[in-house]
Design a protein around this motif. Structure first.
Motif, PDB file in Angstrom:
ATOM      1  N   GLY A  50      39.075-104.829  39.571  1.00 25.35           N
ATOM      2  CA  GLY A  50      38.982-105.095  40.703  1.00 25.35           C
ATOM      3  C   GLY A  50      39.210-103.807  42.042  1.00 25.35           C
ATOM      4  N   LEU A  51      39.483-102.879  40.517  1.00 24.36           N
ATOM      5  CA  LEU A  51      39.224-101.152  41.523  1.00 24.36           C
ATOM      6  C   LEU A  51      37.958-100.850  41.861  1.00 24.36           C
ATOM      7  N   VAL A  52      37.002-100.933  41.347  1.00 23.58           N
ATOM      8  CA  VAL A  52      36.149-100.515  40.958  1.00 23.58           C
ATOM      9  C   VAL A  52      35.443-100.078  42.160  1.00 23.58           C
ATOM     10  N   PRO A  53      35.180 -99.033  42.050  1.00 25.41           N
ATOM     11  CA  PRO A  53      34.189 -99.198  44.062  1.00 25.41           C
ATOM     12  C   PRO A  53      32.923 -99.226  44.175  1.00 25.41           C
ATOM     13  N   VAL A  54      32.404 -99.784  44.973  1.00 28.66           N
ATOM     14  CA  VAL A  54      31.130-100.196  45.644  1.00 28.66           C
ATOM     15  C   VAL A  54      29.974 -98.610  45.055  1.00 28.66           C
ATOM     16  N   PRO A  55      29.582 -98.228  44.683  1.00 29.93           N
ATOM     17  CA  PRO A  55      28.365 -97.324  44.347  1.00 29.93           C
ATOM     18  C   PRO A  55      28.211 -96.222  45.838  1.00 29.93           C
ATOM     19  N   VAL A  56      28.742 -96.076  46.687  1.00 28.79           N
ATOM     20  CA  VAL A  56      27.607 -96.266  48.465  1.00 28.79           C
ATOM     21  C   VAL A  56      28.599 -94.939  48.563  1.00 28.79           C
ATOM     22  N   HIS A  57      26.736 -94.483  49.004  1.00 29.41           N
ATOM     23  CA  HIS A  57      26.610 -92.738  49.370  1.00 29.41           C
ATOM     24  C   HIS A  57      26.616 -92.594  50.689  1.00 29.41           C
ATOM     25  N   TRP A  58      27.584 -92.457  51.370  1.00 31.97           N
ATOM     26  CA  TRP A  58      26.935 -91.737  53.214  1.00 31.97           C
ATOM     27  C   TRP A  58      26.038 -89.978  52.932  1.00 31.97           C
ATOM     28  N   ARG A  59      24.734 -90.999  53.204  1.00 29.69           N
ATOM     29  CA  ARG A  59      24.055 -89.712  53.407  1.00 29.69           C
ATOM     30  C   ARG A  59      23.454 -89.285  54.455  1.00 29.69           C
ATOM     31  N   LYS A  60      23.354 -87.766  54.811  1.00 29.59           N
ATOM     32  CA  LYS A  60      22.451 -87.832  56.275  1.00 29.59           C
ATOM     33  C   LYS A  60      21.204 -87.363  55.636  1.00 29.59           C
ATOM     34  N   VAL A  61      19.957 -87.870  56.743  1.00 29.45           N
ATOM     35  CA  VAL A  61      18.410 -88.092  56.550  1.00 29.45           C
ATOM     36  C   VAL A  61      18.231 -87.083  57.131  1.00 29.45           C
ATOM     37  N   LYS A  62      17.034 -86.627  57.019  1.00 27.59           N
ATOM     38  CA  LYS A  62      16.619 -85.739  58.464  1.00 27.59           C
ATOM     39  C   LYS A  62      14.560 -87.260  58.367  1.00 27.59           C
TER      40      LYS A  62
ATOM     41  N   ARG B  56      13.925 -95.378  37.431  1.00 32.77           N
ATOM     42  CA  ARG B  56      13.707 -93.221  38.146  1.00 32.77           C
ATOM     43  C   ARG B  56      15.088 -94.010  39.038  1.00 32.77           C
ATOM     44  N   TRP B  57      15.652 -92.975  39.572  1.00 37.52           N
ATOM     45  CA  TRP B  57      16.661 -93.031  40.350  1.00 37.52           C
ATOM     46  C   TRP B  57      16.344 -93.289  41.806  1.00 37.52           C
ATOM     47  N   ARG B  58      16.830 -93.864  42.603  1.00 32.96           N
ATOM     48  CA  ARG B  58      16.251 -94.698  43.888  1.00 32.96           C
ATOM     49  C   ARG B  58      17.218 -94.516  44.690  1.00 32.96           C
ATOM     50  N   TRP B  59      17.556 -94.084  46.164  1.00 34.48           N
ATOM     51  CA  TRP B  59      18.024 -94.845  47.123  1.00 34.48           C
ATOM     52  C   TRP B  59      17.730 -95.596  48.392  1.00 34.48           C
ATOM     53  N   LYS B  60      18.699 -97.390  48.276  1.00 34.67           N
ATOM     54  CA  LYS B  60      18.815 -98.338  48.591  1.00 34.67           C
ATOM     55  C   LYS B  60      18.926 -97.755  50.595  1.00 34.67           C
ATOM     56  N   TYR B  61      19.113 -98.334  51.504  1.00 35.66           N
ATOM     57  CA  TYR B  61      19.368 -98.069  52.649  1.00 35.66           C
ATOM     58  C   TYR B  61      19.987 -99.246  52.487  1.00 35.66           C
ATOM     59  N   LEU B  62      21.405 -99.067  53.475  1.00 40.07           N
ATOM     60  CA  LEU B  62      22.296-100.236  53.102  1.00 40.07           C
ATOM     61  C   LEU B  62      22.065-101.169  54.810  1.00 40.07           C
ATOM     62  N   GLY B  63      21.621-100.475  55.489  1.00 45.47           N
ATOM     63  CA  GLY B  63      21.315-100.999  56.707  1.00 45.47           C
ATOM     64  C   GLY B  63      22.043-100.659  57.969  1.00 45.47           C
ATOM     65  N   LYS B  64      21.665-101.308  59.240  1.00 46.16           N
ATOM     66  CA  LYS B  64      22.844 -99.464  60.170  1.00 46.16           C
ATOM     67  C   LYS B  64      23.759-100.459  60.776  1.00 46.16           C
ATOM     68  N   GLY B  65      24.320-101.872  59.984  1.00 49.49           N
ATOM     69  CA  GLY B  65      25.505-102.657  60.593  1.00 49.49           C
ATOM     70  C   GLY B  65      26.345-102.647  59.396  1.00 49.49           C
ATOM     71  N   TRP B  66      25.957-101.846  58.388  1.00 49.86           N
ATOM     72  CA  TRP B  66      26.603-102.164  57.059  1.00 49.86           C
ATOM     73  C   TRP B  66      28.295-102.276  57.350  1.00 49.86           C
ATOM     74  N   GLN B  67      29.055-103.363  56.494  1.00 53.34           N
ATOM     75  CA  GLN B  67      30.444-102.972  56.067  1.00 53.34           C
ATOM     76  C   GLN B  67      31.178-102.710  54.420  1.00 53.34           C
ATOM     77  N   PRO B  68      32.053-102.245  54.234  1.00 57.89           N
ATOM     78  CA  PRO B  68      32.202-102.229  53.333  1.00 57.89           C
ATOM     79  C   PRO B  68      33.385-103.130  52.907  1.00 57.89           C
ATOM     80  N   PRO B  69      32.802-104.164  51.867  1.00 58.13           N
ATOM     81  CA  PRO B  69      33.763-105.577  51.461  1.00 58.13           C
ATOM     82  C   PRO B  69      35.026-105.789  51.809  1.00 58.13           C
ATOM     83  N   GLU B  70      35.800-106.708  51.862  1.00 63.94           N
ATOM     84  CA  GLU B  70      36.954-106.828  51.808  1.00 63.94           C
ATOM     85  C   GLU B  70      37.546-106.229  50.342  1.00 63.94           C
ATOM     86  N   GLY B  71      38.686-105.514  51.053  1.00 61.88           N
ATOM     87  CA  GLY B  71      39.240-104.628  49.502  1.00 61.88           C
ATOM     88  C   GLY B  71      38.719-103.683  48.880  1.00 61.88           C
TER      89      GLY B  71
END
Length: 92
Positions: free
Chosen positions: A4-16, A40-55
């Motif tokens: 229940g504690l496993v984090p969502v693997p979200v990375h906060w990136r700065k992009v050009k 292959r590993w890819r980056w998927k943009y979550l969107g401008k208004g993305w909020q972390p889930p509860e918990g």
């Protein structure tokens, strides 16, 4: 217990932005997921208004809790071994 504690693997990136004369690059940080697609590993943009889930548990906090959990388990193993030694000593 820890699932229940496993984090969502979200990375906060700065992009050009790609503009030649942009003086504010890189922009962000923006939320991304790192996903494996076609081997292959890819980056998927979550969107401008993305909020972390509860918990939501942050990765750093998760690692700290996991390290604490492992230390507790190690200590329990040590205590069980000592208890076994004491029990064997009492039987003699």
């Amino acid at each position: 217990m820890l699932h229940g504690l496993v984090p969502v693997p979200v990375h906060w990136r700065k992009v050009k932005c790609g503009k030649d004369r942009c003086k504010r690059c890189p922009h962000g940080p923006y939320p991304y997921l790192r996903v494996k697609k076609e081997g292959r590993w890819r980056w998927k943009y979550l969107g401008k208004g993305w909020q972390p889930p509860e918990g939501f548990t942050r990765a750093g906090e998760f690692r700290e809790r996991l390290a604490r959990y492992r230390r507790i388990v190690e200590r329990l193993v040590e205590l069980r071994e000592k208890l076994g030694e004491l029990e064997r000593g009492l039987r003699l």
